[in-house]
Every structure is written in structure tokens, then in C-alpha cells.
Design an enzyme around this catalytic site. Structure first.
Site, mmCIF file in Angstrom:
data_model
loop_
_atom_site.group_PDB
_atom_site.id
_atom_site.type_symbol
_atom_site.label_atom_id
_atom_site.label_comp_id
_atom_site.label_asym_id
_atom_site.label_seq_id
_atom_site.Cartn_x
_atom_site.Cartn_y
_atom_site.Cartn_z
ATOM 1 N N ASP A 180 55.438 30.124 24.687
ATOM 2 C CA ASP A 180 54.498 29.371 23.872
ATOM 3 C C ASP A 180 55.119 28.052 23.429
ATOM 4 O O ASP A 180 56.352 27.903 23.386
ATOM 5 C CB ASP A 180 54.097 30.176 22.639
ATOM 6 C CG ASP A 180 53.213 31.365 22.987
ATOM 7 O OD1 ASP A 180 52.639 31.369 24.077
ATOM 8 O OD2 ASP A 180 53.127 32.291 22.148
ATOM 9 N N LYS A 181 54.292 27.127 23.049
ATOM 10 C CA LYS A 181 54.743 25.791 22.653
ATOM 11 C C LYS A 181 55.870 25.846 21.623
ATOM 12 O O LYS A 181 56.860 25.108 21.734
ATOM 13 C CB LYS A 181 53.550 25.009 22.085
ATOM 14 C CG LYS A 181 53.919 23.655 21.505
ATOM 15 C CD LYS A 181 52.708 22.986 20.885
ATOM 16 C CE LYS A 181 53.084 21.664 20.214
ATOM 17 N NZ LYS A 181 51.916 21.014 19.564
#
Length: 581
Positions: A180-181
Site C-alpha cells: 500500500d502507498k
């Protein structure tokens, strides 16, 4: 460049890979056969029967970041096929074995290499292992065609865009799994198409080990397994959730490594046997222990304690999740490779800040040793202070709890005026004459004083240090209320002369009061630190400043111990699942 350790991997888990569009969909291990540049094809699995057509493609194409409304629009425009025939109804229910095709794939943007930092831990001709920072998206998506990790990869590894890339996905070259970011840690990248295919096969065959570190609210049970399917949240398009219908199988196994004071939060390792979007965040929320710093999956009811820890909320700028261990076979040699990456500084800062508690200092000593003066000097230096004698005096005020207990248990014996104060002279004489009465009174008043002390700690819980003067601290069995007990020692003759001269005590009263306490030598031996009263106010003030310095040093040592403890848990030498801390 750091080379991997060479040891076999245990219990490997994996994400289902994307495979090339030329693969036979009837034999593919993945339901999603083609990626962005080509039509998407899939076969409906047995457990996906009854799912809506748009929901199916939303789940299959979640990595593309495509909105459900866009998929519905493609379907209504005749771009979705079921068993070779167009279907215009997004709500069409699917049957197991249906062969699906979605002809409108997200167009691959032209990618421009970006000369920005890329933290490469290991690389050779086939494989790169990266340390992904927070706030970095792995690959482009609709509306995001610059600033991703892929753009950096193309600069540092231009072969990903060259002829040797073969049939590699032009929008996500080399990407075989994602983070994820805001998740930090280990990420594997294939540097050519044969390597990508072999790594994709390794993920599909569960030959890849992935273990994460997470900071979660509270104290979970020592270990547990979460086996709960994950799908799109029924009401929020941007969230995932544990769903009974339409979700993908998801398996997470966690183990608690360490828990902060007061069970505020815990450091856990999480091994995933699948790789669903937001899986760890959703699963830990599902078991009642959401991640710290997670605005999406952590309800406000979990975060109240954070405001009591100075500076902590400012540190929690992302979900506290880190890809800690990664093990996989080399795509060319098949040699098992293993990497361990300790958590980043922001995660360690959260651990240290969140572990802070008020340093509770108890001050005790014999009558006349100067405890009250020393406490006043500590207060002058900025410490929050509390006095047991003052607390009892407040409790004896008319209509206060101590006054009410005396009135209820002894009538007008010590409170002759129903609205008046306690006759302390009569009370003291009765205590001296009747030991049983003293014990009875202590049983009534000491719990009230202790509750008063607990309220003091709670009121000043955001302060780094607070001190409480308790003459009978050791005799009453209160040491557990304190982190450190300081004894104030004084020349016996000097303190006794002071009591006789300045307090008006006589020898008998002095003997009686001292008999209610431990002998001075025993009391001093039971203290963690001893401060000698030199007999002058200026010198006493200097001793108070010295104690404050010592207390600060002890707090720093406590921080170092926490840091050493966490470091030992997450370093490669100690990070073996076979011997958890």
C-alpha cells in the site's frame, strides 16, 4: 549492496499472480489472465457463483484502481462478455464456470523515468529487492501517471523498458506484488520477463514468505489466525471489509512480540497467506485491534489514549505497517533468498513516544527528616507534587469523605460539633492510647488517601514526572503505586531536636509516632534512592536539583531499554519465528 542470507524458508505464503494474456484461461491458476493493456479474461470459481457481474470485475480489477461506476459503464456499453456473448446488465448474476471477458481495459500511460531516490537492498541481472518508503504508490493508476515507484524503477533500471523486457506489462514493469502507498518495507521486482514469470509462479505456488510488523491498539491474545474473506465494503467504495458473500479468501496469522505499558498498543508480526487489498488492516480491525495511525479502519473510540501521550498524534501520519521479512526462490537459480528489514524510524519513534508513562516518584522518611521541605523544592523545579498529609487534611474537612466516615463510625467522639471540624488533638490521643483504634482508623482513611493519590496520577498523566510524599508509604504497602521510592535521610538527633523544638512534641509523643513506622534503618534500606538532608535550605535545594537530574537520566535509560528490546526483536539475528520474544 547487501546479499541475502542462505537458508530454507518455512511456511511460505503468496499472492496470486497476474499471468500473460497468452496463457490458457482454462489452466491458469489465477482468475485474472490479462492486465491493463489487453482485455481481461476470467473464469468464475465455484465459490463465486451468484456474484454480480460488476462486483466480480470490481474485485478482479481492484489493483487497477478502476471505479465501480466505470466498470458498470463498460458493461452497459457492451464491452463485457459472458461465454462469448455480450452482457449489458451490471447486476447479472454469474454461475460457476462462466467464461468472462472485459474488453475495456485501462489504457497504459506513457511512463517517463524519474530520477528520484530508490533504496535498493540487493540486485542482480534478474531481481531487485527494494526498501519502499511511506507515501509512495507502487505503480500508475487512473489519474496517477507520475511520481510512482515504477517511474523511479525505469530510471534506475532502464532495462525494464528495453527490448530485454520482452512482453512485460508496460504500465507495471517488473511488479509481481504490491505494498500500500503508506506501507514501508521489502518489495521484490523482476528485472526481465522470464524472471517475472518465474516469480509469479512462485507466488502462485506459495513459495514466497511475507511477514509484516504492525502496531495495533491494545493487547491481542498471544497469537491467532484470522481466516475471513475480504471484499469491497458494502457502503464505501474506497474501503475493504470482511464479507460473507463475494469476498476473496484471506488468511492472516499474527503473533504478539511486545506490548506497551498499560496495554496501550502492541507490536505484532503478521504472516499472510494471501494478499488482498488492505488485508492486514482489515483483519486486525476484524479481531478488535486496528492499526495505529489508520484513519480508514480505526474507529475514534480506539484513539482516545493517544491524546494523553504528548507528541504521539503528530507522529501517527500513516498506518503503522511494515513489510519486515521476505523470502523467495531466485527466479534463475532457484536458490532460496531471505531478507529482513528492521522497521523505519517513524515506527520506532511511535513505539518510544507511545511507551512513555509518568515517572511516579514516592518520597518517604522518618518524622522531622525534611520531607515537606524537599517536596516544596521539587515543586519549585517544575515537578507535579502531592502530599499525603495534605490529602488527609482535606479528607477531614467538614462533609468530606474522611469527616463523614469518622462521624458515621465514632459519632461525636472526634467531631463534637455536627457541622464543625475534626478534633485532631482528641483523635491523636485516642490513637496513642488504643492501638486497635489506630488500625481501625487506618483501614478507613488509607483507602481514601490512596484513591486521592490515584486521582493525582490520573490528573497529571501527561507529565513526564510527578512526586508524592507519603510518610507511611512502605508501611501501608503502597510501593506498587510508584516507579521509584526516594528516602530522605537525616541525622537522628537533629530531626528529633527539631520536632521537640519546632513542633512542640515531647519525648513520649515522638516515641509513639516513631513506633508506628518501620525503624529508620529498615525504611532507608527499602528505598531505591537515598537523599541526605544536609541541614540547610540552600543545600537541600541543591540536592533536589541533583535528584531531578538523576530522574531524567533514569527516564533516558528506560527509553534506551525499550529501544534495545525492540531492536533485539526485529533484527535478523533475533527475527526467527521458531523462538519469538
Amino acid at each position: 549492496m547487501r546479499h541475502p542470507a542462505d537458508f530454507p524458508l518455512a511456511d511460505p505464503f503468496a499472492l496470486p499472480p497476474l499471468v500473460s494474456s497468452s496463457a490458457d484461461p482454462t489452466t491458469s491458476t489465477s482468475p485474472l489472465v490479462a492486465a491493463q493493456a489487453a482485455p481481461l479474461t476470467a473464469i468464475v470459481a465455484q465459490d463465486q457463483g451468484g456474484v454480480r457481474l460488476d462486483q466480480f470485475w470490481m474485485g478482479q480489477a481492484e489493483d487497477l484502481g478502476v471505479a465501480r461506476s466505470r466498470i458498470q459503464s463498460w458493461i452497459k456499453n457492451g464491452l463485457a462478455l459472458i461465454n462469448g456473448s455480450p452482457c449489458l446488465r451490471p447486476g447479472r448474476r454469474l454461475a460457476p464456470g462462466d467464461r468472462l471477458e472485459l474488453r475495456a481495459a485501462v489504457p497504459s500511460p506513457g511512463l517517463t523515468p524519474e530520477n528520484r531516490e530508490l533504496r535498493v537492498l540487493y540486485h542482480d541481472d534478474d531481481l531487485a529487492i527494494l526498501n519502499k518508503p511511506a507515501d509512495l504508490v507502487v505503480h500508475p493508476a487512473p489519474g496517477l501517471n507520475r511520481g510512482t515507484l515504477v517511474h523511479r524503477l525505469l530510471h534506475h533500471f532502464p532495462e525494464l523498458a528495453g527490448k530485454q523486457a520482452g512482453g512485460m506489462d508496460t504500465a507495471r514493469p517488473g511488479i509481481v506484488h504490491r505494498l500500500d502507498k503508506d506501507t514501508t518495507g521489502l518489495l521484490a521486482v523482476a528485472l526481465n520477463e522470464p524472471a517475472r514469470l518465474r516469480l509469479a509462479s512462485a507466488f502462485a505456488a506459495r513459495e514466497v514468505e511475507k511477514v509484516y510488523l504492525a502496531l495495533v491498539h491494545g493487547r491481542p491474545r498471544a497469537e491467532g489466525v484470522v481466516d475471513a474473506p475480504i471484499g469491497r465494503h458494502p457502503t464505501s467504495k474506497t474501503r475493504m471489509a470482511v464479507t460473507e458473500k463475494g469476498g476473496k479468501p484471506a488468511h492472516s496469522a499474527y503473533r504478539v512480540l511486545w506490548t506497551a505499558p498499560e496495554d496501550r498498543f502492541s507490536l505484532v508480526q503478521v504472516r499472510i497467506a494471501s494478499g488482498r487489498t488492505h488485508q492486514i488492516r482489515v483483519h486486525m480491525r476484524h479481531v478488535g485491534h486496528p492499526l495505529l495511525g489508520d484513519p480508514t479502519y480505526c474507529p475514534a473510540s480506539f484513539t482516545g489514549w493517544q491524546d494523553e501521550v504528548p507528541g504521539l498524534s503528530a507522529l501517527l501520519r500513516r498506518p503503522m505497517l511494515h513489510a519486515w521479512k521476505l523470502g523467495l526462490p531466485h527466479p534463475r537459480t532457484h536458490q532460496p533468498l531471505s531478507f529482513v528489514l528492521p522497521p523505519p524510524k517513524d515506527m520506532l519513534r511511535v513505539i518510544l513516544a507511545g511507551s512513555r508513562t509518568t515517572q511516579r516518584v514516592g518520597l518517604t522518611g522518618m518524622p522531622g527528616c525534611g520531607k515537606s521541605l524537599f517536596l516544596a523544592e521539587l515543586a519549585a523545579l517544575g515537578l507535579q507534587t502531592w502530599s499525603a498529609d495534605k490529602a488527609v487534611a482535606e479528607l477531614y474537612q467538614p462533609r468530606r469523605d474522611g469527616w463523614e466516615l469518622l462521624r458515621r463510625n465514632f459519632g461525636d467522639r472526634f467531631i463534637p460539633d455536627p457541622e464543625g471540624p475534626v478534633d485532631k488533638h482528641a483523635l491523636l490521643n485516642a490513637l496513642r492510647e488504643t492501638p486497635r483504634l489506630r488500625r481501625e482508623l487506618e483501614a478507613l482513611i488509607h483507602p481514601l488517601a490512596r484513591h486521592h493519590l490515584e486521582s493525582f496520577w490520573q490528573t497529571h498523566r501527561t507529565h513526564r514526572v510527578a512526586a508524592a510524599e507519603v510518610p507511611l508509604l512502605l508501611e501501608t504497602g503502597w510501593p506498587s503505586d510508584f516507579d521509584l521510592i526516594v528516602g530522605l535521610a537525616c541525622d537522628p538527633d537533629r530531626r528529633r531536636n527539631w520536632l521537640l523544638t519546632n513542633r512542640g512534641w515531647d519525648a513520649n509523643l515522638l516515641a509513639d509516632v516513631e513506633s508506628w513506622q518501620w525503624p529508620e534503618a529498615k525504611k532507608i534500606r527499602a528505598c531505591h534512592l537515598v537523599v541526605a538532608n544536609p541541614g540547610t535550605r540552600d543545600e537541600l535545594a541543591r540536592r533536589a536539583r541533583g535528584l531531578v537530574d538523576v530522574l531524567q537520566w533514569l527516564r533516558r535509560q528506560a527509553v534506551r531499554r525499550v529501544l534495545a528490546r525492540i531492536t533485539a526483536l526485529v533484527t535478523p539475528e533475533q527475527a526467527s519465528d521458531s523462538n519469538p520474544a
